[in-house]
Motif scaffolding. Structure first.
Motif, mmCIF file in Angstrom:
data_model
loop_
_atom_site.group_PDB
_atom_site.id
_atom_site.type_symbol
_atom_site.label_atom_id
_atom_site.label_comp_id
_atom_site.label_asym_id
_atom_site.label_seq_id
_atom_site.Cartn_x
_atom_site.Cartn_y
_atom_site.Cartn_z
ATOM 1 N N GLU A 16 -0.125 31.892 0.769
ATOM 2 C CA GLU A 16 -0.214 30.805 1.986
ATOM 3 C C GLU A 16 -1.086 29.619 1.599
ATOM 4 O OE1 GLU A 16 -0.963 32.740 5.508
ATOM 5 O OE2 GLU A 16 1.191 33.638 5.928
ATOM 6 N N GLN A 34 -5.355 32.868 14.923
ATOM 7 C CA GLN A 34 -5.265 34.223 15.639
ATOM 8 C C GLN A 34 -5.989 33.812 17.008
ATOM 9 O OE1 GLN A 34 -8.028 36.212 12.951
ATOM 10 N NE2 GLN A 34 -6.327 37.182 11.977
ATOM 11 N N GLY A 79 -0.239 30.030 12.250
ATOM 12 C CA GLY A 79 -1.427 30.529 11.175
ATOM 13 C C GLY A 79 -2.844 30.622 11.896
ATOM 14 N N ARG A 138 -0.264 36.248 20.928
ATOM 15 C CA ARG A 138 -0.571 36.652 19.296
ATOM 16 C C ARG A 138 0.740 36.401 18.489
ATOM 17 N NH1 ARG A 138 -3.571 41.289 21.566
ATOM 18 N NH2 ARG A 138 -5.762 40.792 21.146
ATOM 19 N N ASP A 139 1.916 36.639 18.981
ATOM 20 C CA ASP A 139 3.203 36.408 18.042
ATOM 21 C C ASP A 139 3.295 34.956 18.043
ATOM 22 O OD1 ASP A 139 3.240 39.241 17.789
ATOM 23 O OD2 ASP A 139 4.888 39.439 19.416
ATOM 24 N N TYR A 140 3.264 34.259 19.068
ATOM 25 C CA TYR A 140 3.353 32.790 19.287
ATOM 26 C C TYR A 140 2.291 32.041 18.203
ATOM 27 C CZ TYR A 140 4.096 28.261 20.956
ATOM 28 O OH TYR A 140 4.439 26.612 20.866
ATOM 29 N N LEU A 193 -8.880 30.502 20.134
ATOM 30 C CA LEU A 193 -7.981 30.560 18.865
ATOM 31 C C LEU A 193 -8.939 30.228 17.635
ATOM 32 C CD1 LEU A 193 -4.896 28.786 20.069
ATOM 33 C CD2 LEU A 193 -5.145 31.118 19.801
ATOM 34 N N GLN A 243 -8.677 29.993 13.180
ATOM 35 C CA GLN A 243 -7.686 29.870 11.997
ATOM 36 C C GLN A 243 -7.586 31.207 11.261
ATOM 37 O OE1 GLN A 243 -6.536 26.792 11.341
ATOM 38 N NE2 GLN A 243 -5.025 27.834 10.061
ATOM 39 N N ARG A 244 -6.286 31.569 10.918
ATOM 40 C CA ARG A 244 -6.108 32.897 10.422
ATOM 41 C C ARG A 244 -6.601 32.738 9.034
ATOM 42 N NH1 ARG A 244 -0.208 34.548 10.316
ATOM 43 N NH2 ARG A 244 -0.340 33.118 8.544
ATOM 44 N N ASP A 291 0.508 33.177 15.708
ATOM 45 C CA ASP A 291 0.681 33.641 14.400
ATOM 46 C C ASP A 291 1.520 32.822 13.674
ATOM 47 O OD1 ASP A 291 -0.181 35.894 12.502
ATOM 48 O OD2 ASP A 291 2.031 35.857 12.715
#
Length: 786
Positions: free
Chosen positions: A68, A47, A45, A38-40, A59, A61-62, A42
């Protein structure tokens, strides 16, 4: 990124969806390194979505913040789907939900034919079937390219519905709980609200797309039914027109299923919309459907085209389905079944289902949640009925006084009820006694059965022990027999058997000899002492047997002859008895056959029997000359059996006789008319005539009269001729007669009529000794028809 395990988790996610059953190693890496993944992503952009229940991760798109927006490029591209592909995905999602509800397996497999049949229900009908199938195949291929369908290897035209479909095509399943519907603009939130309000509220209260804050005219029932999904601009006129998915020949169905798990009840509400007569500009017509079971669009509403009458007939033929043409009866039906007692509840539902804001909560609750109440009118009614309340109060006080007076009676009644209850209890106990004793008896029988079972087992064990002992004794017997045989015991056994057989033969022959001696004594033959005696007795017995057989045969022949003779005598006796019985019932000795023949002739010609008398019926002997009656009868028998036919009936009688087969001899005489005769002269034997021939028992034929005891006068003819011979008389005392026959001769020159005889053969004219002359008659030969 230096950790190789993180690379094993992120790289497959970058390529696409990671399935647990497709890539077990990558799936485990994603699960174990969820936080790092998740950190990578993120930073990029994105999720990561992990659905452990369904077994996939992907995956997306956030959602971008305002800061942004426009700064980060999209790594997950958006794909525009056609209506038919979207419809296919929605149907596959529905099929997947139904499959999960069954809970039979984890992988949903569908054949190409099943997918085609599922999709073609919602497509327009066309005459080019091959083109329609090609289009559906293209839609299936598009869904497979998007990863929602996976062709199964080593299987022809079989697809697996991938569970990633749940992440992109969502389904609203509140399951009886509250639900919050969210989504982007145009995702269909307002459409769901409009569908629910259309299904439950009347048309005049519905404002379509109100939940989205649109204008009143932006959406309408017609636009929903025709499927307006976009507008097309006309470059020439500058105007726009809506583009519809369906034309006026199609119909739409709105269907909702409501389930009550507590009572195991399912209710289906449906509305069918169609454009009447293909009118695109008008509002659609509709009819309403309620059912006591779960219905579906594809099963109950597909395959009818635009024939609404056929759809109605099918729905009416389905059990538990009711059709309504108007909303009021439809509303009453579904509110009663859903337990909605008040229409105010439906009004509250209408106001809250698409509510954006509330100005005054008090006014909202008062107008939409509380029933209307007229307080002023209620106060006026209370004041108007105050006197009624006073009277009611007085009535209550009066009734209380009466109850106080009736209290002792109530106590007695309570005591009576207690006694009655005790009696009923005792009666119930008495009725239960048979069952109580039956239970005790059953218990005792069980104890007895248990004891008997033990005894049976004990005896069985003893029987087994005795069986073992018996088996040993039989084995010992066998051994002894073998030992005896080894010491010459077989010869002794053979000698014993021969002695036993010889004694049996001796006894049998001795018994037969005794029986043969008894038979010889009964036949008066000498006993047998030697073999020569036996040979002689045998010859004597054979000769006696032959004589007995011959005598038996002769006796049988004599019995047969006697039987035949007896049958002939019985037939003769029957004829005589029948004749005697017939003679007893009539006044003359005329045979019954002749009387029956005359009766038949008279019946068919409709002539009275008195007009066709037998000659014997007109002859009688005086009582003092009765000794001559038998002789006269024998002498005059042929003449007495002749019928005297008057001249007027002669043609008809003659034709009838000629036209019938009589089966015997029949004699009749023609009697001339009365004008051809004069008075009869007195015969010499007139003294032998009865005093009166016109008496009741001695009738003359028509045209005959008796003038006096000394003379006979006939209007027909004078049949008598003179004779000097005396009259001889004889009497047959064995007969009982009503009319006697007398032989008589007269003198005179009277003429005689012809006599005709009819028999089985040809008929002929004959002269008798009583009719010497034949005048005006000729001999004719007639054969009656066969």
């Amino acid at each position: 990124m230096t950790d190789p395990s993180l690379s094993l988790a992120v790289i497959p996610l970058m390529k696409g969806v990671v399935y647990r059953d497709g890539n077990e190693a990558a799936w485990q890496q994603v699960r174990q390194l969820q936080a790092q993944v998740r950190d990578y992503v993120d930073v990029l952009g994105l999720q990561v979505v992990i659905d452990e229940a369904e077994g996939y991760a992907y995956l997306r798109q956030r959602p971008a913040d305002d800061e942004e927006a426009g700064q980060l490029p999209r790594l997950v591209p958006r794909r525009s789907l056609s209506f038919h592909v979207s419809l296919l995905l929605a149907l596959l999602r529905k099929k997947l939900a139904e499959f999960d509800a069954q809970g039979s397996d984890t992988r949903l497999m569908l054949t190409r034919a099943q997918i085609v049949e599922m999709l073609r229900v919602f497509l327009a009908e066309t005459s080019n079937e091959a083109r329609l199938i090609d289009q559906i195949d293209a839609h299936i291929g598009k869904a497979a390219d998007l990863g929602f369908l996976r062709p199964v290897k080593n299987a022809e035209q079989l697809y697996e519905v991938r569970r990633i479909l749940k992440a992109y095509i969502w389904a609203l399943t509140p399951d009886g709980r509250n639900a919050l519907v969210t989504g982007d603009i145009g995702s269909g939130k307002s459409t769901i609200v409009d569908a629910v309000t259309t299904l439950l509220l009347p048309a005049h209260k519905i404002a379509y797309n109100k939940a989205a804050g649109a204008e009143t005219r932006e959406r309408s029932l017609r636009s929903y039914v025709l499927g307006h999904y976009k507008s097309e601009r006309n470059e020439i006129t500058g105007g726009t027109r809506p583009i519809a998915l369906r034309d006026a020949t199609k119909f739409s169905v709105l269907l909702g299923v409501f389930a009550n798990e507590g009572y195991d009840e399912t209710i289906t509400l449906a509305q069918v919309f169609y454009m009447k007569n293909g009118d695109v500009g008008g509002q659609p017509d509709r009819f309403y459907v309620t059912a006591d079971s779960a219905l579906s669009v594809s099963d109950q509403f597909a395959g009818f085209g635009a024939d609404m009458n056929a759809l109605r007939r099918k729905l009416r033929a389905t059990a538990g389905v009711r059709l309504h043409d108007g909303f009021p009866e439809y509303s009453r039906d579904f509110r009663r079944r859903l337990g909605i007692e008040s229409e105010q509840a439906m009004e509250l539902f209408h106001q809250t289902v698409s509510m954006k804001a509330v100005g005054n909560l008090t006014d909202f609750v008062r107008e939409h949640m509380l029933e209307p109440f007229d307080a002023a009118g209620a106060v006026a009614d209370i004041i108007a009925h105050f006197e009624d309340l006073t009277k009611a109060h007085e009535a209550v006080q009066r009734d209380q006084a009466q109850l106080a007076l009736l209290s002792p009676l109530l106590k007695e009644l309570d005591a009576h009820d207690a006694v009655d209850e005790e009696l009923r209890t005792l009666a119930d106990q008495r009725d239960a006694l048979p069952y109580y004793f039956a239970d005790i008896k059953a218990y005792l029988l069980d104890v007895s059965l248990t004891s008997l079972a033990k005894q049976r087992d004990k005896l069985a064990a003893e029987q087994g022990a005795l069986t073992t002992v018996l088996k040993g004794l039989r084995q010992q017997e066998t051994d002894l027999q073998v030992q005896r045989a080894g010491h010459g015991g077989n010869q002794l056994a053979d000698i014993e058997r021969q002695i036993s057989d010889s004694e049996a033969v001796r006894d049998t022959r001795h018994a037969r000899a005794l029986a043969f001696g008894d038979l010889l004594r009964q036949a008066a033959l000498d006993p047998v002492v030697t073999s020569e005696h036996f040979t002689d007795r045998r010859g004597q017995v054979t000769a006696a047997a032959d004589m007995t057989k011959q005598a038996l045969s002769d006796s049988q022949n004599a019995l047969t002859d006697a039987t035949v003779a007896k049958r002939d005598l019985d037939e003769q006796a029957g004829d005589v008895n029948r004749e005697l019985l017939s003679l007893r019932s009539r006044k003359s000795n005329i045979p019954a056959r002749d009387l029956a023949l005359r009766q038949r002739l008279c019946a068919e010609l409709r002539i009275g029997e008195d007009n066709l008398p037998f000659a014997g019926e007109l002859i009688k002997v005086r009582d003092e000359e009765a000794d001559w009656e038998g002789a006269a009868e024998r002498l005059l028998r042929g003449f007495a059996l002749s019928i005297l036919v008057p001249d007027g009936h002669y043609p008809a009688v003659s034709d009838w006789i000629d036209g019938h087969h009589l089966g015997g001899k029949f004699v009749y005489y023609r009697v001339p008319s009365a004008s051809a005769l004069g008075p009869l002269p007195l015969p010499r034997l007139a003294a032998h005539w009865p005093p009166s021939l016109n008496s009741r028992s001695h009738r003359l034929p028509a045209g005959w009269t008796a003038s006096s005891p000394g003379g006979l006068m006939s209007t027909a003819s004078n049949p008598w001729r003179s004779s000097a011979e005396p009259t001889r008389r004889s009497r047959n005392p064995g007969r009982s007669r009503g009319t006697a026959a007398t032989t008589r001769r007269t003198t005179g020159a009277g003429s005689a009529t012809g006599a005709t005889t009819s028999s089985a053969g040809p008929t002929s004219a004959r002269s008798t000794r009583w009719w010497p002359a034949l005048r005006s008659s000729s001999a004719t030969s007639r054969r009656p028809p066969m």
